[in-house]
Scaffold this motif. Structure first.
Motif, PDB file in Angstrom:
ATOM      1  N   UNK A  78       0.834  -1.206   0.000  1.00 51.77           N
ATOM      2  CA  UNK A  78       0.000   0.000   0.000  1.00 51.77           C
ATOM      3  C   UNK A  78       0.866   1.253   0.000  1.00 51.77           C
ATOM      4  N   UNK A  79       1.993   1.221   0.712  1.00 55.18           N
ATOM      5  CA  UNK A  79       2.877   2.393   0.799  1.00 55.18           C
ATOM      6  C   UNK A  79       3.415   2.808  -0.566  1.00 55.18           C
ATOM      7  N   UNK A  80       3.422   1.884  -1.517  1.00 55.21           N
ATOM      8  CA  UNK A  80       3.921   2.188  -2.861  1.00 55.21           C
ATOM      9  C   UNK A  80       2.852   2.757  -3.781  1.00 55.21           C
ATOM     10  N   UNK A  81       1.591   2.801  -3.306  1.00 52.26           N
ATOM     11  CA  UNK A  81       0.512   3.308  -4.159  1.00 52.26           C
ATOM     12  C   UNK A  81       0.527   4.830  -4.200  1.00 52.26           C
ATOM     13  N   UNK A  82      -0.098   5.379  -5.223  1.00 53.15           N
ATOM     14  CA  UNK A  82      -0.173   6.839  -5.352  1.00 53.15           C
ATOM     15  C   UNK A  82      -0.962   7.435  -4.197  1.00 53.15           C
ATOM     16  N   UNK A  83      -2.023   6.732  -3.771  1.00 50.44           N
ATOM     17  CA  UNK A  83      -2.830   7.256  -2.664  1.00 50.44           C
ATOM     18  C   UNK A  83      -1.982   7.384  -1.403  1.00 50.44           C
ATOM     19  N   UNK A  84      -1.199   6.339  -1.088  1.00 51.94           N
ATOM     20  CA  UNK A  84      -0.380   6.364   0.121  1.00 51.94           C
ATOM     21  C   UNK A  84       0.654   7.477   0.061  1.00 51.94           C
ATOM     22  N   UNK A  85       1.264   7.667  -1.112  1.00 49.18           N
ATOM     23  CA  UNK A  85       2.286   8.699  -1.250  1.00 49.18           C
ATOM     24  C   UNK A  85       1.706  10.100  -1.138  1.00 49.18           C
ATOM     25  N   UNK A  86       0.401  10.226  -1.338  1.00 49.93           N
ATOM     26  CA  UNK A  86      -0.250  11.537  -1.241  1.00 49.93           C
ATOM     27  C   UNK A  86      -0.853  11.801   0.140  1.00 49.93           C
ATOM     28  N   UNK A  87      -0.743  10.828   1.055  1.00 48.80           N
ATOM     29  CA  UNK A  87      -1.307  11.012   2.398  1.00 48.80           C
ATOM     30  C   UNK A  87      -0.642  12.183   3.105  1.00 48.80           C
ATOM     31  N   UNK A  88      -1.424  12.853   3.943  1.00 48.62           N
ATOM     32  CA  UNK A  88      -0.906  13.983   4.714  1.00 48.62           C
ATOM     33  C   UNK A  88      -1.353  13.870   6.165  1.00 48.62           C
ATOM     34  N   UNK A  89      -0.713  14.629   7.016  1.00 54.39           N
ATOM     35  CA  UNK A  89      -1.138  14.751   8.401  1.00 54.39           C
ATOM     36  C   UNK A  89      -1.179  13.434   9.154  1.00 54.39           C
ATOM     37  N   UNK A  90      -2.296  13.235   9.889  1.00 52.29           N
ATOM     38  CA  UNK A  90      -2.429  12.061  10.743  1.00 52.29           C
ATOM     39  C   UNK A  90      -2.382  10.763   9.958  1.00 52.29           C
ATOM     40  N   UNK A  91      -2.951  10.751   8.762  1.00 52.95           N
ATOM     41  CA  UNK A  91      -2.966   9.524   7.976  1.00 52.95           C
ATOM     42  C   UNK A  91      -1.548   9.134   7.538  1.00 52.95           C
ATOM     43  N   UNK A  92      -0.779  10.090   7.116  1.00 53.99           N
ATOM     44  CA  UNK A  92       0.605   9.820   6.732  1.00 53.99           C
ATOM     45  C   UNK A  92       1.398   9.305   7.924  1.00 53.99           C
ATOM     46  N   UNK A  93       1.205   9.946   9.048  1.00 55.51           N
ATOM     47  CA  UNK A  93       1.915   9.538  10.271  1.00 55.51           C
ATOM     48  C   UNK A  93       1.487   8.135  10.695  1.00 55.51           C
ATOM     49  N   UNK A  94       0.211   7.827  10.567  1.00 58.57           N
ATOM     50  CA  UNK A  94      -0.304   6.510  10.939  1.00 58.57           C
ATOM     51  C   UNK A  94       0.382   5.421  10.124  1.00 58.57           C
ATOM     52  N   UNK A  95       0.495   5.619   8.814  1.00 57.47           N
ATOM     53  CA  UNK A  95       1.149   4.628   7.955  1.00 57.47           C
ATOM     54  C   UNK A  95       2.613   4.479   8.335  1.00 57.47           C
ATOM     55  N   UNK A  96       3.306   5.587   8.534  1.00 52.15           N
ATOM     56  CA  UNK A  96       4.725   5.530   8.884  1.00 52.15           C
ATOM     57  C   UNK A  96       4.943   4.802  10.206  1.00 52.15           C
ATOM     58  N   UNK A  97       4.121   5.115  11.203  1.00 51.78           N
ATOM     59  CA  UNK A  97       4.285   4.503  12.513  1.00 51.78           C
ATOM     60  C   UNK A  97       3.913   3.022  12.503  1.00 51.78           C
ATOM     61  N   UNK A  98       2.902   2.668  11.736  1.00 52.49           N
ATOM     62  CA  UNK A  98       2.494   1.264  11.673  1.00 52.49           C
ATOM     63  C   UNK A  98       3.601   0.431  11.030  1.00 52.49           C
ATOM     64  N   UNK A  99       4.177   0.932   9.937  1.00 53.71           N
ATOM     65  CA  UNK A  99       5.271   0.215   9.292  1.00 53.71           C
ATOM     66  C   UNK A  99       6.486   0.134  10.213  1.00 53.71           C
ATOM     67  N   UNK A 100       6.747   1.215  10.918  1.00 55.18           N
ATOM     68  CA  UNK A 100       7.875   1.205  11.842  1.00 55.18           C
ATOM     69  C   UNK A 100       7.670   0.180  12.956  1.00 55.18           C
TER      70      UNK A 100
END
Length: 403
Positions: free
Chosen positions: A159-181
Protein backbone atom coordinates in the motif's frame (compact mmCIF):
# COMPACT_ATOMS: atom_id res chain seq x y z
CA UNK A 1 -13.91 -37.14 53.27
CA UNK A 2 -14.51 -38.50 49.78
CA UNK A 3 -13.80 -35.86 47.17
CA UNK A 4 -16.17 -35.52 44.21
CA UNK A 5 -14.80 -36.56 40.82
CA UNK A 6 -13.24 -33.75 38.78
CA UNK A 7 -15.64 -31.88 36.55
CA UNK A 8 -15.07 -32.92 32.91
CA UNK A 9 -16.46 -29.61 31.68
CA UNK A 10 -13.86 -27.63 33.62
CA UNK A 11 -11.12 -29.81 32.16
CA UNK A 12 -12.52 -29.26 28.67
CA UNK A 13 -12.82 -25.51 29.16
CA UNK A 14 -9.22 -25.23 30.37
CA UNK A 15 -7.87 -27.35 27.54
CA UNK A 16 -9.86 -25.45 24.91
CA UNK A 17 -8.91 -22.04 26.22
CA UNK A 18 -12.15 -20.18 26.89
CA UNK A 19 -14.96 -22.58 25.97
CA UNK A 20 -17.56 -22.52 28.73
CA UNK A 21 -19.34 -25.80 28.11
CA UNK A 22 -18.89 -28.96 26.16
CA UNK A 23 -20.72 -28.83 22.85
CA UNK A 24 -22.56 -31.98 23.91
CA UNK A 25 -24.93 -31.87 26.90
CA UNK A 26 -23.05 -31.49 30.18
CA UNK A 27 -22.65 -34.81 32.04
CA UNK A 28 -24.32 -35.37 35.43
CA UNK A 29 -21.07 -34.81 37.36
CA UNK A 30 -20.56 -31.34 35.84
CA UNK A 31 -20.02 -28.61 38.41
CA UNK A 32 -22.39 -25.73 39.07
CA UNK A 33 -20.41 -23.20 37.04
CA UNK A 34 -20.46 -25.39 33.96
CA UNK A 35 -24.23 -25.83 34.16
CA UNK A 36 -24.78 -22.06 34.02
CA UNK A 37 -25.87 -20.74 30.63
CA UNK A 38 -22.92 -19.66 28.47
CA UNK A 39 -21.99 -15.99 28.27
CA UNK A 40 -22.36 -14.46 24.81
CA UNK A 41 -19.04 -12.64 24.52
CA UNK A 42 -19.83 -11.03 21.17
CA UNK A 43 -23.07 -9.59 22.58
CA UNK A 44 -21.16 -8.31 25.62
CA UNK A 45 -18.64 -6.56 23.35
CA UNK A 46 -21.44 -4.96 21.33
CA UNK A 47 -23.20 -3.83 24.48
CA UNK A 48 -20.00 -2.27 25.86
CA UNK A 49 -19.16 -0.44 22.63
CA UNK A 50 -22.71 0.80 22.13
CA UNK A 51 -22.91 2.38 25.57
CA UNK A 52 -21.62 5.90 25.54
CA UNK A 53 -19.32 6.95 26.97
CA UNK A 54 -17.65 3.57 27.40
CA UNK A 55 -16.66 3.06 31.02
CA UNK A 56 -14.75 0.53 33.07
CA UNK A 57 -16.89 -2.32 34.41
CA UNK A 58 -16.63 -2.94 38.15
CA UNK A 59 -19.02 -5.87 38.33
CA UNK A 60 -17.82 -8.36 35.69
CA UNK A 61 -17.91 -12.01 36.72
CA UNK A 62 -15.13 -14.47 35.96
CA UNK A 63 -17.22 -15.96 33.18
CA UNK A 64 -17.90 -12.55 31.65
CA UNK A 65 -14.19 -11.67 31.73
CA UNK A 66 -13.33 -14.90 29.92
CA UNK A 67 -16.12 -14.43 27.39
CA UNK A 68 -15.11 -10.83 26.75
CA UNK A 69 -11.51 -11.87 26.14
CA UNK A 70 -12.46 -14.65 23.73
CA UNK A 71 -14.81 -12.38 21.79
CA UNK A 72 -12.20 -9.63 21.66
CA UNK A 73 -9.63 -11.98 20.14
CA UNK A 74 -12.10 -13.31 17.59
CA UNK A 75 -13.15 -9.79 16.64
CA UNK A 76 -9.55 -8.60 16.33
CA UNK A 77 -8.41 -11.56 14.29
CA UNK A 78 -11.29 -11.10 11.85
CA UNK A 79 -10.18 -7.51 11.21
CA UNK A 80 -6.54 -8.49 10.71
CA UNK A 81 -7.59 -11.32 8.39
CA UNK A 82 -9.71 -8.92 6.32
CA UNK A 83 -6.76 -6.58 5.84
CA UNK A 84 -4.45 -9.47 4.93
CA UNK A 85 -6.98 -10.71 2.37
CA UNK A 86 -6.84 -7.46 0.39
CA UNK A 87 -3.48 -8.51 -1.06
CA UNK A 88 -5.01 -11.45 -2.95
CA UNK A 89 -8.59 -10.26 -3.37
CA UNK A 90 -7.90 -8.19 -6.48
CA UNK A 91 -9.28 -4.98 -4.96
CA UNK A 92 -7.18 -1.83 -5.07
CA UNK A 93 -5.30 -1.20 -1.81
CA UNK A 94 -6.54 1.92 -0.05
CA UNK A 95 -6.63 3.71 3.26
CA UNK A 96 -10.17 2.43 3.76
CA UNK A 97 -9.29 -1.26 3.45
CA UNK A 98 -5.71 -1.25 4.82
CA UNK A 99 -5.02 1.36 7.50
CA UNK A 100 -8.44 2.45 8.70
CA UNK A 101 -9.48 -1.05 9.88
CA UNK A 102 -6.19 -1.44 11.75
CA UNK A 103 -6.50 2.00 13.35
CA UNK A 104 -10.05 1.19 14.49
CA UNK A 105 -8.89 -2.19 15.77
CA UNK A 106 -6.16 -0.53 17.83
CA UNK A 107 -8.71 1.73 19.49
CA UNK A 108 -11.17 -1.07 20.22
CA UNK A 109 -8.49 -3.42 21.47
CA UNK A 110 -7.04 -0.90 23.90
CA UNK A 111 -10.47 -0.15 25.31
CA UNK A 112 -11.79 -3.70 25.64
CA UNK A 113 -8.49 -5.16 26.83
CA UNK A 114 -8.48 -2.62 29.67
CA UNK A 115 -12.01 -3.54 30.68
CA UNK A 116 -11.22 -7.27 30.66
CA UNK A 117 -8.03 -6.99 32.73
CA UNK A 118 -8.79 -4.04 35.03
CA UNK A 119 -10.51 -6.12 37.75
CA UNK A 120 -7.25 -8.01 38.17
CA UNK A 121 -5.72 -4.83 39.62
CA UNK A 122 -8.49 -3.83 42.00
CA UNK A 123 -10.88 -6.68 42.79
CA UNK A 124 -11.03 -8.10 46.31
CA UNK A 125 -12.03 -11.46 44.80
CA UNK A 126 -8.88 -13.56 44.30
CA UNK A 127 -10.64 -15.91 41.88
CA UNK A 128 -11.49 -12.94 39.66
CA UNK A 129 -7.95 -11.54 39.94
CA UNK A 130 -6.53 -14.91 38.93
CA UNK A 131 -8.85 -15.15 35.91
CA UNK A 132 -7.88 -11.62 34.87
CA UNK A 133 -4.20 -12.59 35.03
CA UNK A 134 -4.87 -15.64 32.85
CA UNK A 135 -6.82 -13.47 30.42
CA UNK A 136 -4.08 -10.82 30.42
CA UNK A 137 -1.49 -13.46 29.56
CA UNK A 138 -3.63 -14.87 26.76
CA UNK A 139 -4.46 -11.44 25.34
CA UNK A 140 -0.82 -10.36 25.46
CA UNK A 141 0.30 -13.49 23.63
CA UNK A 142 -2.43 -12.91 21.05
CA UNK A 143 -1.34 -9.28 20.62
CA UNK A 144 2.26 -10.37 19.98
CA UNK A 145 0.98 -12.92 17.45
CA UNK A 146 -1.07 -10.36 15.53
CA UNK A 147 1.64 -7.69 15.62
CA UNK A 148 4.08 -10.22 14.15
CA UNK A 149 2.04 -11.08 11.06
CA UNK A 150 4.17 -10.98 7.95
CA UNK A 151 1.08 -10.85 5.71
CA UNK A 152 -0.03 -7.57 7.30
CA UNK A 153 3.46 -6.13 6.90
CA UNK A 154 3.49 -7.08 3.22
CA UNK A 155 0.06 -5.52 2.63
CA UNK A 156 1.17 -2.23 4.18
CA UNK A 157 4.44 -2.24 2.26
CA UNK A 158 2.47 -2.73 -0.96
CA UNK A 159 0.00 0.00 0.00
CA UNK A 160 2.88 2.39 0.80
CA UNK A 161 3.92 2.19 -2.86
CA UNK A 162 0.51 3.31 -4.16
CA UNK A 163 -0.17 6.84 -5.35
CA UNK A 164 -2.83 7.26 -2.66
CA UNK A 165 -0.38 6.36 0.12
CA UNK A 166 2.29 8.70 -1.25
CA UNK A 167 -0.25 11.54 -1.24
CA UNK A 168 -1.31 11.01 2.40
CA UNK A 169 -0.91 13.98 4.71
CA UNK A 170 -1.14 14.75 8.40
CA UNK A 171 -2.43 12.06 10.74
CA UNK A 172 -2.97 9.52 7.98
CA UNK A 173 0.61 9.82 6.73
CA UNK A 174 1.91 9.54 10.27
CA UNK A 175 -0.30 6.51 10.94
CA UNK A 176 1.15 4.63 7.95
CA UNK A 177 4.72 5.53 8.88
CA UNK A 178 4.29 4.50 12.51
CA UNK A 179 2.49 1.26 11.67
CA UNK A 180 5.27 0.22 9.29
CA UNK A 181 7.88 1.21 11.84
CA UNK A 182 6.16 -0.84 14.57
CA UNK A 183 5.97 -3.92 12.36
CA UNK A 184 9.59 -3.56 11.35
CA UNK A 185 10.60 -3.32 15.01
CA UNK A 186 8.92 -6.70 15.49
CA UNK A 187 11.54 -8.14 13.14
CA UNK A 188 9.26 -8.65 10.16
CA UNK A 189 11.85 -7.27 7.72
CA UNK A 190 14.29 -10.02 8.74
CA UNK A 191 14.56 -13.59 7.55
CA UNK A 192 11.93 -16.05 8.73
CA UNK A 193 14.04 -17.77 11.39
CA UNK A 194 15.19 -14.48 12.98
CA UNK A 195 11.67 -13.03 12.92
CA UNK A 196 10.39 -16.17 14.63
CA UNK A 197 13.05 -15.86 17.35
CA UNK A 198 12.13 -12.20 17.95
CA UNK A 199 8.46 -13.15 18.17
CA UNK A 200 9.15 -15.97 20.65
CA UNK A 201 11.21 -13.62 22.82
CA UNK A 202 8.48 -10.96 22.74
CA UNK A 203 5.88 -13.51 23.80
CA UNK A 204 8.01 -14.68 26.69
CA UNK A 205 8.78 -11.13 27.80
CA UNK A 206 5.07 -10.35 27.84
CA UNK A 207 4.41 -13.38 30.05
CA UNK A 208 7.22 -12.43 32.41
CA UNK A 209 5.99 -8.85 32.74
CA UNK A 210 2.51 -10.00 33.72
CA UNK A 211 3.91 -12.53 36.20
CA UNK A 212 6.15 -9.86 37.74
CA UNK A 213 3.23 -7.50 38.30
CA UNK A 214 1.00 -10.28 39.64
CA UNK A 215 3.65 -11.27 42.18
CA UNK A 216 3.81 -7.69 43.46
CA UNK A 217 0.04 -7.37 43.47
CA UNK A 218 -0.48 -10.57 45.45
CA UNK A 219 2.38 -9.86 47.90
CA UNK A 220 0.92 -9.88 51.43
CA UNK A 221 3.80 -9.50 53.90
CA UNK A 222 2.72 -7.88 57.15
CA UNK A 223 4.33 -6.84 60.44
CA UNK A 224 2.92 -6.36 63.92
CA UNK A 225 4.30 -3.40 65.84
CA UNK A 226 3.65 -1.89 69.24
CA UNK A 227 2.62 1.72 69.74
CA UNK A 228 6.18 2.53 70.85
CA UNK A 229 7.60 1.11 67.63
CA UNK A 230 5.29 3.39 65.64
CA UNK A 231 5.93 6.56 67.61
CA UNK A 232 5.25 9.62 65.49
CA UNK A 233 2.58 8.06 63.28
CA UNK A 234 -0.71 9.93 63.23
CA UNK A 235 -3.62 8.80 65.36
CA UNK A 236 -5.77 8.16 62.30
CA UNK A 237 -3.04 5.92 60.84
CA UNK A 238 -2.83 3.92 64.07
CA UNK A 239 -6.58 3.58 64.47
CA UNK A 240 -6.95 2.06 61.01
CA UNK A 241 -4.38 -0.64 61.87
CA UNK A 242 -5.15 -1.35 65.51
CA UNK A 243 -5.61 -5.03 66.43
CA UNK A 244 -7.77 -6.43 69.25
CA UNK A 245 -4.71 -6.93 71.45
CA UNK A 246 -3.62 -3.30 71.09
CA UNK A 247 -0.87 -3.98 68.57
CA UNK A 248 -0.83 -2.59 65.03
CA UNK A 249 -0.70 -4.56 61.78
CA UNK A 250 1.24 -2.91 58.97
CA UNK A 251 1.71 -4.18 55.42
CA UNK A 252 4.02 -3.18 52.58
CA UNK A 253 1.22 -1.67 50.52
CA UNK A 254 1.69 2.00 49.73
CA UNK A 255 -1.06 3.33 52.06
CA UNK A 256 0.74 1.59 54.93
CA UNK A 257 4.35 1.96 53.91
CA UNK A 258 4.64 5.59 52.81
CA UNK A 259 2.98 7.28 55.84
CA UNK A 260 5.05 5.11 58.19
CA UNK A 261 8.31 6.01 56.46
CA UNK A 262 7.39 9.70 56.60
CA UNK A 263 6.17 9.82 60.22
CA UNK A 264 7.66 7.04 62.34
CA UNK A 265 10.35 8.39 64.68
CA UNK A 266 11.86 4.97 65.37
CA UNK A 267 14.80 4.34 62.97
CA UNK A 268 14.76 0.59 63.60
CA UNK A 269 11.13 0.32 62.50
CA UNK A 270 11.81 2.37 59.38
CA UNK A 271 14.88 0.28 58.58
CA UNK A 272 12.94 -2.96 58.92
CA UNK A 273 10.17 -1.68 56.67
CA UNK A 274 12.53 -0.21 54.06
CA UNK A 275 14.45 -3.46 53.74
CA UNK A 276 11.27 -5.53 53.47
CA UNK A 277 9.68 -3.13 50.97
CA UNK A 278 12.65 -3.22 48.64
CA UNK A 279 12.90 -7.00 48.97
CA UNK A 280 9.32 -7.77 47.97
CA UNK A 281 9.06 -10.95 45.88
CA UNK A 282 12.86 -11.01 45.86
CA UNK A 283 13.37 -14.61 44.83
CA UNK A 284 10.62 -14.86 42.24
CA UNK A 285 10.98 -11.43 40.68
CA UNK A 286 14.79 -11.43 40.64
CA UNK A 287 14.69 -14.51 38.41
CA UNK A 288 12.11 -12.80 36.21
CA UNK A 289 14.20 -9.63 35.88
CA UNK A 290 17.31 -11.61 35.02
CA UNK A 291 15.49 -13.46 32.26
CA UNK A 292 13.92 -10.23 30.98
CA UNK A 293 17.30 -8.51 30.75
CA UNK A 294 18.71 -11.50 28.86
CA UNK A 295 15.76 -11.62 26.43
CA UNK A 296 15.87 -7.86 25.81
CA UNK A 297 19.56 -8.08 24.97
CA UNK A 298 18.99 -11.07 22.68
CA UNK A 299 16.21 -9.30 20.82
CA UNK A 300 18.25 -6.12 20.42
CA UNK A 301 21.11 -8.06 18.88
CA UNK A 302 18.76 -10.05 16.62
CA UNK A 303 17.46 -6.70 15.39
CA UNK A 304 20.97 -5.39 14.72
CA UNK A 305 21.50 -3.21 17.81
CA UNK A 306 24.34 -3.44 20.31
CA UNK A 307 22.10 -3.04 23.36
CA UNK A 308 18.46 -2.89 24.38
CA UNK A 309 19.03 0.76 25.31
CA UNK A 310 20.05 1.52 21.72
CA UNK A 311 16.97 -0.29 20.42
CA UNK A 312 14.43 1.30 22.74
CA UNK A 313 15.75 4.89 22.59
CA UNK A 314 15.87 4.96 18.80
CA UNK A 315 12.18 5.97 18.66
CA UNK A 316 12.16 8.02 21.86
CA UNK A 317 12.53 11.78 22.01
CA UNK A 318 16.20 11.39 22.98
CA UNK A 319 17.00 9.67 19.68
CA UNK A 320 19.71 7.37 21.03
CA UNK A 321 21.36 5.81 24.07
CA UNK A 322 24.48 7.98 23.82
CA UNK A 323 22.39 11.13 24.05
CA UNK A 324 20.66 9.79 27.17
CA UNK A 325 24.01 9.02 28.82
CA UNK A 326 25.32 12.47 27.95
CA UNK A 327 22.18 14.19 29.21
CA UNK A 328 22.20 12.28 32.52
CA UNK A 329 25.91 13.00 33.07
CA UNK A 330 25.39 16.71 32.42
CA UNK A 331 22.28 16.84 34.60
CA UNK A 332 24.05 14.98 37.41
CA UNK A 333 26.91 17.47 37.40
CA UNK A 334 24.50 20.42 37.58
CA UNK A 335 22.43 18.86 40.38
CA UNK A 336 25.36 17.82 42.56
CA UNK A 337 25.61 21.20 44.41
CA UNK A 338 21.87 21.05 45.10
CA UNK A 339 22.21 17.47 46.36
CA UNK A 340 24.95 18.51 48.77
CA UNK A 341 22.83 21.42 49.98
CA UNK A 342 19.78 19.20 50.51
CA UNK A 343 21.81 16.53 52.33
CA UNK A 344 23.26 19.18 54.63
CA UNK A 345 19.73 20.33 55.53
CA UNK A 346 18.65 16.75 56.22
CA UNK A 347 21.74 16.06 58.37
CA UNK A 348 20.98 19.14 60.44
CA UNK A 349 17.51 17.81 61.12
CA UNK A 350 18.92 14.40 62.02
CA UNK A 351 21.49 16.00 64.32
CA UNK A 352 18.65 17.81 66.08
CA UNK A 353 17.30 14.36 66.97
CA UNK A 354 20.51 13.54 68.83
CA UNK A 355 22.53 11.85 66.08
CA UNK A 356 26.15 12.83 65.30
CA UNK A 357 26.51 15.77 62.92
CA UNK A 358 28.20 13.59 60.32
CA UNK A 359 25.68 10.74 60.58
CA UNK A 360 24.67 9.51 57.12
CA UNK A 361 21.20 9.94 55.69
CA UNK A 362 20.27 6.30 55.20
CA UNK A 363 17.71 4.97 52.77
CA UNK A 364 15.21 4.63 55.64
CA UNK A 365 15.90 8.23 56.74
CA UNK A 366 15.17 10.04 53.49
CA UNK A 367 11.38 10.11 53.54
CA UNK A 368 11.27 10.88 57.27
CA UNK A 369 13.57 13.89 57.14
CA UNK A 370 12.26 15.14 53.80
CA UNK A 371 8.81 15.26 55.40
CA UNK A 372 10.27 17.06 58.41
CA UNK A 373 12.00 19.58 56.12
CA UNK A 374 8.78 20.12 54.19
CA UNK A 375 6.89 20.92 57.37
CA UNK A 376 9.52 23.01 59.17
CA UNK A 377 11.01 24.99 56.29
CA UNK A 378 8.04 25.24 53.94
CA UNK A 379 5.17 24.92 56.45
CA UNK A 380 3.35 22.27 54.38
CA UNK A 381 1.05 20.14 56.55
CA UNK A 382 -0.54 17.32 54.56
CA UNK A 383 -2.72 16.30 57.49
CA UNK A 384 -4.38 19.70 57.33
CA UNK A 385 -4.65 19.52 53.55
CA UNK A 386 -6.36 16.11 53.79
CA UNK A 387 -9.32 17.72 55.49
CA UNK A 388 -10.13 19.51 52.24
CA UNK A 389 -9.87 16.33 50.14
CA UNK A 390 -12.12 13.62 51.63
CA UNK A 391 -11.50 10.23 50.05
CA UNK A 392 -15.00 9.95 48.58
CA UNK A 393 -14.68 13.26 46.74
CA UNK A 394 -11.15 12.50 45.50
CA UNK A 395 -12.09 9.01 44.30
CA UNK A 396 -15.16 10.22 42.44
CA UNK A 397 -13.22 13.09 40.91
CA UNK A 398 -10.24 11.02 39.77
CA UNK A 399 -12.31 8.20 38.31
CA UNK A 400 -14.66 10.71 36.71
CA UNK A 401 -11.73 12.34 34.89
CA UNK A 402 -10.34 8.94 33.90
CA UNK A 403 -13.67 7.72 32.57
Amino acid sequence: PVLPPPCPCCADRKAAGFRFRLKVPAPPEACEVCLLPPVDGAALVDEILSSGPVRLRWNLSTREVEALAEALMERSKAKFDAVAATRTSGVALSWANCLEPLANEDAEWSLLESIATFPGQVSADKALRDICTEVDTKLSAFAVEQSSRKDIYEVLLAYAETDEAKALEGEQKRCLERKLRSLKRMGLHLDEATAAAVKANNTRMSELGIEYQKNLGEEDTSFVFSAAQLEGCTESYLQERRQDDGSFKVTLKYPCYIPLMERCKVPETRQQMEKAFNSRCLERNTAILEELVMLRHKNAQLMGYDTHAAFITEIRMSGGADKVKSFLAELGAKLKPLLESDLLALRELKAADGFPADAPINAWDRSFYCKRLEETKYQVDHEELKKYFPIEVVTDGLLGIYQ
